[in-house]
Design a protein around this motif. Sequence first.
Motif, mmCIF file in Angstrom:
data_model
loop_
_atom_site.group_PDB
_atom_site.id
_atom_site.type_symbol
_atom_site.label_atom_id
_atom_site.label_comp_id
_atom_site.label_asym_id
_atom_site.label_seq_id
_atom_site.Cartn_x
_atom_site.Cartn_y
_atom_site.Cartn_z
ATOM 1 N N ARG A 76 -3.445 1.438 -9.753
ATOM 2 C CA ARG A 76 -3.664 0.748 -8.480
ATOM 3 C C ARG A 76 -4.379 1.601 -7.441
ATOM 4 O O ARG A 76 -4.626 1.148 -6.314
ATOM 5 C CB ARG A 76 -2.334 0.266 -7.896
ATOM 6 N N VAL B 38 -12.041 2.075 -4.391
ATOM 7 C CA VAL B 38 -12.778 1.523 -3.260
ATOM 8 C C VAL B 38 -13.516 2.614 -2.488
ATOM 9 O O VAL B 38 -14.688 2.454 -2.136
ATOM 10 C CB VAL B 38 -11.827 0.753 -2.318
ATOM 11 N N GLY C 25 -16.020 -1.710 -7.590
ATOM 12 C CA GLY C 25 -15.214 -1.854 -6.380
ATOM 13 C C GLY C 25 -15.522 -0.805 -5.336
ATOM 14 O O GLY C 25 -15.109 -0.933 -4.180
ATOM 15 N N SER D 124 -10.716 -0.398 -9.648
ATOM 16 C CA SER D 124 -9.828 -0.442 -8.481
ATOM 17 C C SER D 124 -10.298 0.497 -7.373
ATOM 18 O O SER D 124 -9.917 0.333 -6.213
ATOM 19 C CB SER D 124 -8.402 -0.060 -8.886
ATOM 20 N N GLU E 228 0.856 -1.177 0.000
ATOM 21 C CA GLU E 228 0.000 0.000 0.000
ATOM 22 C C GLU E 228 0.898 1.234 0.000
ATOM 23 O O GLU E 228 1.757 1.382 0.870
ATOM 24 C CB GLU E 228 -0.897 0.003 1.229
ATOM 25 N N LYS F 59 -6.782 3.065 -4.949
ATOM 26 C CA LYS F 59 -7.967 2.510 -4.310
ATOM 27 C C LYS F 59 -8.758 3.564 -3.544
ATOM 28 O O LYS F 59 -9.976 3.566 -3.551
ATOM 29 C CB LYS F 59 -7.581 1.389 -3.332
ATOM 30 N N ARG F 60 -8.011 4.403 -2.860
ATOM 31 C CA ARG F 60 -8.639 5.382 -1.977
ATOM 32 C C ARG F 60 -8.188 6.786 -2.364
ATOM 33 O O ARG F 60 -6.991 7.046 -2.499
ATOM 34 C CB ARG F 60 -8.290 5.075 -0.515
ATOM 35 N N THR G 291 -1.582 3.641 -4.031
ATOM 36 C CA THR G 291 -2.908 3.096 -3.741
ATOM 37 C C THR G 291 -3.792 4.106 -3.014
ATOM 38 O O THR G 291 -5.009 4.033 -3.094
ATOM 39 C CB THR G 291 -2.798 1.825 -2.872
#
Length: 344
Positions: free
Chosen positions: A68, A117, A138, A115, A21, A70-71, A46
């Motif tokens: 990649r 989230v 996702g 990807s 991460e 995610k957040r 990420t």
Amino acid sequence: IMKKLILLIVTVSVTIFLQAEVTKTIYSKSGTLFSKMTGTELATVTDLILSGTIDARDFVTIRDKMSRVKRIDLSNAYISYYSGINGTTPFDIQYPANAIPVNAFINNNYVPKTSLVTIILPNSVTSIGVCAFYGCKGLISLRLPKSVTTIGDGAFQGCSGLTGKLIIPDSVISVKNCAFQGCKSLTGVSIPNSVTSIGDQAFGACSGLTGLTIPHSVTSIGNNAFAVCTGLTNLSIPNSVTSIGTQAFWGCFGLTSIYANSILPINLNSSQNVFSNVIKTTCTLYVPNGSKKYYSVSNQWQDFTNTVEMPATSSTVNNSNMNSLYLLTDSGLKELDICSQGYN
């Protein structure tokens, strides 16, 4: 043996590196995000935390270059106006300030950002663009700021990972076509009293919803608005509603109770199959005291086997209502097939 061991160590190290991460915090100026990141950062970050100003060009960087991520935390960022061909669509268009851009997280080949989230939106955001989060399956967490007034067509369509109860801010006036269609993991939705219309397929196939109260501000419910919401067990339709579209509740076979609060039934002559595949022998239709005689002879309402009059103290009728009987493509704005499909 030594070479194989070294190769194994290298392979494991690369795998661990790729799975790690990685957080990146950037103070940005509109249109410069790409230049502030190295190739390695673009490929590995990420968690992205942005402050300063960003625009549609920076959303392209996040969407197309950061494989990649995610957040995303935009809580301290300001989305500025941009006009040109380098935004989230291949067209020379204007992107307003304080708006999540059209196609923000689905690219020009119609590939969504799966990807993603979670995302924290700025409190200054007033609108979510057409198809902004389309197909982001996702995405599991979403809080819409109280500043939001507009949620565009297909804005969260196909976000099947969204969980829990969705709270729509009381600044929103209408829920647009297909806005939350296919968000099958949502278990509840809070529609505020500011909303006056619910668009076509707005919540279609939200099979996780179990109960639904439509506020007294709503006057129209669109075609297929809640079609295939198979988890719905109870439904309350206020006396403010004067029109219900074709197949609005098609396939809601889990319904056991419907509360229709208009003294005179809503005229469904122009809307076909509103309650098709609702099990009318087991779903009880509750109507205002003294109204059963009207519902028992009205198109589609008469199909319910069990029609029960509510006590006068339970009815929320209003006598004043007695008279109430995209994605952007090369050829322009196009309605997506998934949004235009029926539920036959």
